[in-house]
Scaffold this motif. Structure first.
Motif, PDB file in Angstrom:
ATOM      1  N   GLY A  55       0.826  -1.198   0.000  1.00  0.00           N
ATOM      2  CA  GLY A  55       0.000   0.000   0.000  1.00  0.00           C
ATOM      3  C   GLY A  55       0.858   1.245   0.000  1.00  0.00           C
ATOM      4  O   GLY A  55       1.843   1.349  -0.732  1.00  0.00           O
ATOM      5  N   LYS A  56       0.513   2.197   0.867  1.00  0.00           N
ATOM      6  CA  LYS A  56       1.288   3.439   0.956  1.00  0.00           C
ATOM      7  C   LYS A  56       2.514   3.311   1.858  1.00  0.00           C
ATOM      8  O   LYS A  56       3.198   4.284   2.124  1.00  0.00           O
ATOM      9  N   GLY A  57       2.749   2.096   2.343  1.00  0.00           N
ATOM     10  CA  GLY A  57       4.011   1.828   3.014  1.00  0.00           C
ATOM     11  C   GLY A  57       4.047   2.028   4.516  1.00  0.00           C
ATOM     12  O   GLY A  57       5.118   2.186   5.095  1.00  0.00           O
ATOM     13  N   ARG A  58       2.890   1.971   5.190  1.00  0.00           N
ATOM     14  CA  ARG A  58       2.917   2.260   6.632  1.00  0.00           C
ATOM     15  C   ARG A  58       3.712   1.205   7.401  1.00  0.00           C
ATOM     16  O   ARG A  58       4.468   1.545   8.321  1.00  0.00           O
ATOM     17  N   HIS A  59       3.559  -0.076   7.049  1.00  0.00           N
ATOM     18  CA  HIS A  59       4.343  -1.104   7.733  1.00  0.00           C
ATOM     19  C   HIS A  59       5.813  -1.019   7.319  1.00  0.00           C
ATOM     20  O   HIS A  59       6.708  -1.129   8.166  1.00  0.00           O
ATOM     21  N   ALA A  60       6.062  -0.834   6.023  1.00  0.00           N
ATOM     22  CA  ALA A  60       7.439  -0.788   5.518  1.00  0.00           C
ATOM     23  C   ALA A  60       8.225   0.343   6.159  1.00  0.00           C
ATOM     24  O   ALA A  60       9.387   0.181   6.547  1.00  0.00           O
ATOM     25  N   ARG A  61       7.590   1.493   6.293  1.00  0.00           N
ATOM     26  CA  ARG A  61       8.276   2.656   6.874  1.00  0.00           C
ATOM     27  C   ARG A  61       8.631   2.404   8.340  1.00  0.00           C
ATOM     28  O   ARG A  61       9.716   2.766   8.797  1.00  0.00           O
ATOM     29  N   TYR A  62       7.721   1.772   9.064  1.00  0.00           N
ATOM     30  CA  TYR A  62       8.011   1.494  10.470  1.00  0.00           C
ATOM     31  C   TYR A  62       9.103   0.433  10.595  1.00  0.00           C
ATOM     32  O   TYR A  62       9.999   0.562  11.438  1.00  0.00           O
ATOM     33  N   LEU A  63       9.048  -0.595   9.771  1.00  0.00           N
ATOM     34  CA  LEU A  63      10.085  -1.630   9.801  1.00  0.00           C
ATOM     35  C   LEU A  63      11.455  -1.029   9.513  1.00  0.00           C
ATOM     36  O   LEU A  63      12.459  -1.413  10.130  1.00  0.00           O
ATOM     37  N   ASN A  64      11.508  -0.082   8.593  1.00  0.00           N
ATOM     38  CA  ASN A  64      12.761   0.607   8.298  1.00  0.00           C
ATOM     39  C   ASN A  64      13.208   1.444   9.497  1.00  0.00           C
ATOM     40  O   ASN A  64      14.398   1.471   9.852  1.00  0.00           O
ATOM     41  N   LYS A  65      12.257   2.087  10.155  1.00  0.00           N
ATOM     42  CA  LYS A  65      12.552   2.938  11.318  1.00  0.00           C
ATOM     43  C   LYS A  65      13.177   2.136  12.456  1.00  0.00           C
ATOM     44  O   LYS A  65      14.041   2.647  13.189  1.00  0.00           O
ATOM     45  N   ILE A  66      12.764   0.870  12.608  1.00  0.00           N
ATOM     46  CA  ILE A  66      13.302   0.064  13.714  1.00  0.00           C
ATOM     47  C   ILE A  66      14.534  -0.751  13.284  1.00  0.00           C
ATOM     48  O   ILE A  66      14.963  -1.649  13.998  1.00  0.00           O
ATOM     49  N   GLY A  67      15.083  -0.419  12.096  1.00  0.00           N
ATOM     50  CA  GLY A  67      16.409  -0.936  11.780  1.00  0.00           C
ATOM     51  C   GLY A  67      16.558  -1.893  10.625  1.00  0.00           C
ATOM     52  O   GLY A  67      17.656  -2.423  10.396  1.00  0.00           O
ATOM     53  N   TYR A  68      15.492  -2.135   9.854  1.00  0.00           N
ATOM     54  CA  TYR A  68      15.584  -3.122   8.785  1.00  0.00           C
ATOM     55  C   TYR A  68      15.734  -2.481   7.410  1.00  0.00           C
ATOM     56  O   TYR A  68      15.348  -1.328   7.187  1.00  0.00           O
ATOM     57  N   ASP A  69      16.318  -3.245   6.497  1.00  0.00           N
ATOM     58  CA  ASP A  69      16.443  -2.852   5.091  1.00  0.00           C
ATOM     59  C   ASP A  69      15.189  -3.360   4.384  1.00  0.00           C
ATOM     60  O   ASP A  69      15.015  -4.568   4.211  1.00  0.00           O
ATOM     61  N   VAL A  70      14.305  -2.454   3.999  1.00  0.00           N
ATOM     62  CA  VAL A  70      12.953  -2.838   3.591  1.00  0.00           C
ATOM     63  C   VAL A  70      12.659  -2.439   2.141  1.00  0.00           C
ATOM     64  O   VAL A  70      12.994  -1.330   1.708  1.00  0.00           O
ATOM     65  N   THR A  71      12.030  -3.363   1.435  1.00  0.00           N
ATOM     66  CA  THR A  71      11.504  -3.085   0.107  1.00  0.00           C
ATOM     67  C   THR A  71       9.992  -3.248   0.161  1.00  0.00           C
ATOM     68  O   THR A  71       9.487  -4.295   0.578  1.00  0.00           O
ATOM     69  N   GLU A  81       3.851   5.676  -5.725  1.00  0.00           N
ATOM     70  CA  GLU A  81       4.297   7.052  -5.965  1.00  0.00           C
ATOM     71  C   GLU A  81       4.272   7.858  -4.662  1.00  0.00           C
ATOM     72  O   GLU A  81       5.190   8.628  -4.372  1.00  0.00           O
ATOM     73  N   PHE A  82       3.217   7.658  -3.867  1.00  0.00           N
ATOM     74  CA  PHE A  82       3.117   8.325  -2.571  1.00  0.00           C
ATOM     75  C   PHE A  82       4.234   7.859  -1.638  1.00  0.00           C
ATOM     76  O   PHE A  82       4.892   8.657  -0.968  1.00  0.00           O
ATOM     77  N   ALA A  83       4.437   6.537  -1.598  1.00  0.00           N
ATOM     78  CA  ALA A  83       5.407   5.964  -0.653  1.00  0.00           C
ATOM     79  C   ALA A  83       6.842   6.369  -0.970  1.00  0.00           C
ATOM     80  O   ALA A  83       7.683   6.462  -0.070  1.00  0.00           O
ATOM     81  N   LYS A  84       7.129   6.626  -2.232  1.00  0.00           N
ATOM     82  CA  LYS A  84       8.508   6.921  -2.645  1.00  0.00           C
ATOM     83  C   LYS A  84       9.086   8.172  -1.975  1.00  0.00           C
ATOM     84  O   LYS A  84      10.309   8.306  -1.871  1.00  0.00           O
ATOM     85  N   GLN A  85       8.201   9.050  -1.495  1.00  0.00           N
ATOM     86  CA  GLN A  85       8.717  10.252  -0.821  1.00  0.00           C
ATOM     87  C   GLN A  85       9.467   9.914   0.466  1.00  0.00           C
ATOM     88  O   GLN A  85      10.240  10.725   0.971  1.00  0.00           O
ATOM     89  N   PHE A  86       9.239   8.697   0.980  1.00  0.00           N
ATOM     90  CA  PHE A  86       9.876   8.282   2.241  1.00  0.00           C
ATOM     91  C   PHE A  86      11.122   7.424   2.010  1.00  0.00           C
ATOM     92  O   PHE A  86      11.746   6.966   2.974  1.00  0.00           O
ATOM     93  N   GLU A  87      11.500   7.205   0.764  1.00  0.00           N
ATOM     94  CA  GLU A  87      12.635   6.330   0.473  1.00  0.00           C
ATOM     95  C   GLU A  87      13.942   6.857   1.064  1.00  0.00           C
ATOM     96  O   GLU A  87      14.153   8.067   1.177  1.00  0.00           O
ATOM     97  N   ASN A  88      14.806   5.920   1.442  1.00  0.00           N
ATOM     98  CA  ASN A  88      16.181   6.241   1.813  1.00  0.00           C
ATOM     99  C   ASN A  88      17.062   5.089   1.340  1.00  0.00           C
ATOM    100  O   ASN A  88      16.589   4.214   0.602  1.00  0.00           O
ATOM    101  N   HIS A  89      18.306   5.070   1.755  1.00  0.00           N
ATOM    102  CA  HIS A  89      19.219   4.040   1.226  1.00  0.00           C
ATOM    103  C   HIS A  89      18.860   2.635   1.704  1.00  0.00           C
ATOM    104  O   HIS A  89      19.358   1.645   1.149  1.00  0.00           O
ATOM    105  N   ARG A  90      17.979   2.545   2.689  1.00  0.00           N
ATOM    106  CA  ARG A  90      17.562   1.226   3.186  1.00  0.00           C
ATOM    107  C   ARG A  90      16.041   1.064   3.185  1.00  0.00           C
ATOM    108  O   ARG A  90      15.493   0.237   3.885  1.00  0.00           O
ATOM    109  N   LEU A  91      15.374   1.876   2.366  1.00  0.00           N
ATOM    110  CA  LEU A  91      13.920   1.773   2.190  1.00  0.00           C
ATOM    111  C   LEU A  91      13.579   2.131   0.745  1.00  0.00           C
ATOM    112  O   LEU A  91      13.827   3.249   0.287  1.00  0.00           O
ATOM    113  N   HIS A  92      13.031   1.156   0.029  1.00  0.00           N
ATOM    114  CA  HIS A  92      12.710   1.356  -1.385  1.00  0.00           C
ATOM    115  C   HIS A  92      11.302   0.836  -1.683  1.00  0.00           C
ATOM    116  O   HIS A  92      10.830  -0.104  -1.040  1.00  0.00           O
ATOM    117  N   PHE A  93      10.670   1.453  -2.655  1.00  0.00           N
ATOM    118  CA  PHE A  93       9.321   1.056  -3.061  1.00  0.00           C
ATOM    119  C   PHE A  93       9.286   0.812  -4.567  1.00  0.00           C
ATOM    120  O   PHE A  93       9.918   1.542  -5.337  1.00  0.00           O
TER     121      PHE A  93
END
Length: 243
Positions: A55-71, A81-93
């Protein structure tokens, strides 16, 4: 003019109204579930997780926040497209059809919040399980968090009106041909809309048959987000861990 779609998950999920209707989903509960689940699975620090149908990445963003490399992967272009605004080097959509392998292997693959069982073709349910198996590394675990269909059907509210952001969503729920169906009608900005959600009323036995066909091994079954024991009569969720 009434806007209507039959292949619902490629269009309903892509509308802003889907996110309006479900905006009250409990973020704290979702985060606690992710904490509990990752600890239970003992996913390594910095481990890789695929959030399938994110979806818009609510679980993925939290998993990344607690230390995981998340796709995060989802069929909805608007959600990604919405979720991509939150991307970083260890979070991709990425836009992706979960019936097909992602062609990368992960420490865990999560399919959360009943994001399964809505395909037009039965074979795609099996193909998704097979794809998940392909996406796991040798020590990886997969999780499907589905509704407990037996409990849902027993407690089905046939009709209700839910008002969110000044939109009256008229909801009608029923069971037909092995599917739990929700008809959603509403008017917004002077236009009438009509959508339908159709989710296969899979039971634990149904999943066990799919797992056997896909040659995966069911390790654990839980009945809620605190990972309590599953009871087909009283549990709200059906959380299955397999590899």
């Amino acid at each position: 003019m009434t806007k209507h779609t039959t292949k619902w998950f490629t269009s309903w999920f892509d509308t802003p109204f889907y996110h309006t209707l479900y905006k009250d989903r409990n973020a704290n509960e979702a985060q606690t579930f992710m904490d509990t689940l990752t600890q239970y699975l003992n996913i390594p620090e910095g481990g890789t997780i695929l959030d399938l149908a994110c979806g818009k990445g609510r679980h993925a963003r939290y998993l990344n926040k607690i230390g995981y490399d998340v796709t995060g992967a989802d069929l909805s272009e608007n959600s990604i497209e919405f979720a991509k605004q939150f991307e970083n080097h260890r979070l991709h959509f990425k836009v992706h059809d979960m019936c097909k392998p992602f062609h990368k292997q992960f420490d865990a693959v999560f399919n959360l919040f009943t994001s399964f069982g809505y395909f037009e073709h039965e074979i795609d349910n099996l193909n998704t399980i097979k794809a998940i198996k392909t996406d796991l590394n040798e020590t990886g675990f997969a999780v499907i968090d589905f509704m407990n269909s037996e409990f849902v059907i027993a407690n089905l509210v046939p009709e209700e009106v839910k008002t969110v952001d000044d939109i009256d969503f008229h909801l009608k729920r029923y069971v037909e041909n092995g599917y739990i169906i929700k008809d959603i009608t509403f008017t917004a900005d002077g236009e009438d809309y009509n959508f339908q959600e159709r989710v296969r009323a899979f039971t634990l036995n149904d999943f066990e048959a799919l797992f056997e066909q896909a040659d995966v091994y069911l390790l654990d079954v839980f009945g809620d987000y605190k990972l309590n024991k599953f009871n087909p009569k009283t549990s709200e969720r059906l959380v299955m861990i397999f590899k």
